[in-house]
Design an enzyme around this catalytic site. Structure first.
Site, PDB file in Angstrom:
ATOM      1  N   ASN A 101      -1.997   0.367   6.560  1.00  0.00           N
ATOM      2  CA  ASN A 101      -1.467  -0.845   7.192  1.00  0.00           C
ATOM      3  C   ASN A 101      -0.585  -1.701   6.262  1.00  0.00           C
ATOM      4  OD1 ASN A 101      -3.538  -1.790   5.641  1.00  0.00           O
ATOM      5  ND2 ASN A 101      -4.635  -2.844   7.285  1.00  0.00           N
TER       6      ASN A 101
ATOM      7  N   ARG B  48       2.638  -6.408   8.915  1.00  0.00           N
ATOM      8  CA  ARG B  48       1.958  -5.215   9.443  1.00  0.00           C
ATOM      9  C   ARG B  48       2.585  -4.746  10.755  1.00  0.00           C
ATOM     10  NH1 ARG B  48      -4.160  -6.985   7.615  1.00  0.00           N
ATOM     11  NH2 ARG B  48      -4.275  -5.699   5.724  1.00  0.00           N
TER      12      ARG B  48
ATOM     13  N   GLU C 289      -9.767 -10.484  -7.237  1.00  0.00           N
ATOM     14  CA  GLU C 289      -8.809  -9.393  -7.080  1.00  0.00           C
ATOM     15  C   GLU C 289      -7.660  -9.507  -8.089  1.00  0.00           C
ATOM     16  OE1 GLU C 289      -9.895  -8.860  -2.346  1.00  0.00           O
ATOM     17  OE2 GLU C 289      -7.926  -9.662  -2.887  1.00  0.00           O
TER      18      GLU C 289
ATOM     19  N   LYS D 152       0.827  -1.213   0.000  1.00  0.00           N
ATOM     20  CA  LYS D 152       0.000   0.000   0.000  1.00  0.00           C
ATOM     21  C   LYS D 152       0.866   1.269   0.000  1.00  0.00           C
ATOM     22  CE  LYS D 152      -3.964  -2.207   2.283  1.00  0.00           C
ATOM     23  NZ  LYS D 152      -4.948  -2.058   3.394  1.00  0.00           N
TER      24      LYS D 152
ATOM     25  N   PHE E 130     -15.321   3.795   7.248  1.00  0.00           N
ATOM     26  CA  PHE E 130     -13.974   4.199   6.825  1.00  0.00           C
ATOM     27  C   PHE E 130     -13.786   4.156   5.301  1.00  0.00           C
ATOM     28  CE2 PHE E 130     -13.824  -0.310   8.056  1.00  0.00           C
ATOM     29  CZ  PHE E 130     -13.381  -0.891   6.884  1.00  0.00           C
TER      30      PHE E 130
ATOM     31  N   THR F 160      -5.382  -6.705  10.906  1.00  0.00           N
ATOM     32  CA  THR F 160      -5.659  -5.425  10.226  1.00  0.00           C
ATOM     33  C   THR F 160      -5.092  -4.247  11.004  1.00  0.00           C
ATOM     34  OG1 THR F 160      -7.745  -6.420   9.486  1.00  0.00           O
ATOM     35  CG2 THR F 160      -7.527  -4.028   9.252  1.00  0.00           C
TER      36      THR F 160
ATOM     37  N   TYR G   9     -12.540  -1.787  -3.533  1.00  0.00           N
ATOM     38  CA  TYR G   9     -13.016  -1.936  -2.146  1.00  0.00           C
ATOM     39  C   TYR G   9     -14.537  -1.818  -2.031  1.00  0.00           C
ATOM     40  CZ  TYR G   9      -8.313  -2.034  -0.111  1.00  0.00           C
ATOM     41  OH  TYR G   9      -7.041  -2.395   0.256  1.00  0.00           O
TER      42      TYR G   9
ATOM     43  N   HIS H  70      -2.189  -5.366   1.598  1.00  0.00           N
ATOM     44  CA  HIS H  70      -3.489  -6.041   1.466  1.00  0.00           C
ATOM     45  C   HIS H  70      -3.233  -7.531   1.298  1.00  0.00           C
ATOM     46  CE1 HIS H  70      -7.516  -7.017  -0.039  1.00  0.00           C
ATOM     47  NE2 HIS H  70      -6.902  -7.773  -0.946  1.00  0.00           N
TER      48      HIS H  70
HETATM   49  P1  IDP Z   1      -7.977  -6.581   5.953  1.00  0.00           P
HETATM   50  O1  IDP Z   1      -7.182  -5.686   5.013  1.00  0.00           O
HETATM   51  O2  IDP Z   1      -7.152  -7.025   7.129  1.00  0.00           O
HETATM   52  O3  IDP Z   1      -8.661  -7.715   5.252  1.00  0.00           O
HETATM   53  P2  IDP Z   1     -10.589  -5.282   6.060  1.00  0.00           P
HETATM   54  O4  IDP Z   1     -11.522  -5.359   7.235  1.00  0.00           O
HETATM   55  O5  IDP Z   1     -10.924  -6.079   4.850  1.00  0.00           O
HETATM   56  O6  IDP Z   1      -9.118  -5.647   6.591  1.00  0.00           O
HETATM   57  O7  IDP Z   1     -10.465  -3.744   5.680  1.00  0.00           O
HETATM   58  C1  IDP Z   1      -9.880  -3.359   4.438  1.00  0.00           C
HETATM   59  C2  IDP Z   1      -8.940  -2.214   4.695  1.00  0.00           C
HETATM   60  O8  IDP Z   1      -9.681  -1.083   5.167  1.00  0.00           O
HETATM   61  C3  IDP Z   1      -7.887  -2.438   5.799  1.00  0.00           C
HETATM   62  O9  IDP Z   1      -6.754  -3.159   5.352  1.00  0.00           O
HETATM   63  C4  IDP Z   1      -7.533  -1.022   6.185  1.00  0.00           C
HETATM   64  O10 IDP Z   1      -6.654  -0.408   5.232  1.00  0.00           O
HETATM   65  C5  IDP Z   1      -8.883  -0.346   6.103  1.00  0.00           C
HETATM   66  N1  IDP Z   1      -9.573  -0.343   7.401  1.00  0.00           N
HETATM   67  C6  IDP Z   1     -10.128  -1.403   8.044  1.00  0.00           C
HETATM   68  N2  IDP Z   1     -10.691  -1.048   9.213  1.00  0.00           N
HETATM   69  C7  IDP Z   1     -10.478   0.296   9.324  1.00  0.00           C
HETATM   70  C8  IDP Z   1     -10.824   1.267  10.319  1.00  0.00           C
HETATM   71  O11 IDP Z   1     -11.452   0.969  11.351  1.00  0.00           O
HETATM   72  N3  IDP Z   1     -10.429   2.556  10.066  1.00  0.00           N
HETATM   73  C9  IDP Z   1      -9.755   2.923   8.929  1.00  0.00           C
HETATM   74  N4  IDP Z   1      -9.417   2.042   7.976  1.00  0.00           N
HETATM   75  C10 IDP Z   1      -9.769   0.744   8.164  1.00  0.00           C
HETATM   76 MG    MG Z   2     -10.107  -7.644   3.755  1.00  0.00          MG
END
Ligand code: IDP
Ligand code: MG
Length: 139
Positions: A114, A104, A128, A11, A59, A93, A51, A117
């Site tokens: 973070n 991470r 994807e 990212k 978010f 995450t 997304y 992905h």
């Molecule tokens: P993942 O990437 O670990 O699968 P997901 O829940 O699928 O997590 O969320 C996708 C992306 O959205 C995360 O990797 C992160 O960049 C962002 N994200 C997830 N939760 C939050 C949040 O609470 N605040 C801001 N960004 C978030």
């Molecule tokens: Mg995810």
């Protein structure tokens, strides 16, 4: 049966911090082969499409602004049990909850920025990968 492919992005925060090399080294060291790879910058529309499953989440706006803020590396990775093993390698995450030694934990700046992905299922890995790569771009 667990599939052999997963999809990842390095990212914008990790690219900006010059961590492409260290992250790719961890990916290779963990036994993943690179099937496809490209370096590009997503438009806001493309990030929003990628997304789309998160569009009702609070978010979403922040996420698509962030994911289109700078270049990323997109890649398809191959290994037995790829999806689960890669999720283990990247960690939770929220980097403050990620295990020691995960990508991470080592490189993420925040829950949004973070570092990487990783696909959450075999079906999503395929969807994807198809978003970024044609069959002529996989080796
Ligand atoms: P993942 O990437 O670990 O699968 P997901 O829940 O699928 O997590 O969320 C996708 C992306 O959205 C995360 O990797 C992160 O960049 C962002 N994200 C997830 N939760 C939050 C949040 O609470 N605040 C801001 N960004 C978030
Ligand atoms: Mg995810």
């Amino acid at each position: 049966m667990a599939g052999k492919k997963t999809f990842t992005m390095i990212k914008p925060d990790a690219v900006e911090a010059n961590n492409i090399g260290p992250i790719l080294a961890m990916i290779n060291k963990a036994g993943f082969r690179i099937l496809a790879m490209k370096y590009l910058k997503l438009t806001k529309e493309q990030a929003g499409q990628f997304y789309e499953v998160h569009k009702e989440r609070p978010f979403y706006g922040e996420l698509i602004s962030y994911m289109s803020s700078g270049p990323i590396v997109a890649a398809v990775l191959v290994k037995e049990n790829a999806v689960a093993d890669y999720r283990k390698l990247i960690g939770a995450t929220d980097p403050s909850k990620a295990d020691e030694g995960t990508i991470r934990k080592l490189f993420a700046k925040s829950i949004a920025a973070n570092a990487v992905h990783g696909s959450d299922s075999d079906d999503n890995a395929e969807i994807e990968a198809n978003f970024f790569f044609s069959h002529l771009e996989r080796f």
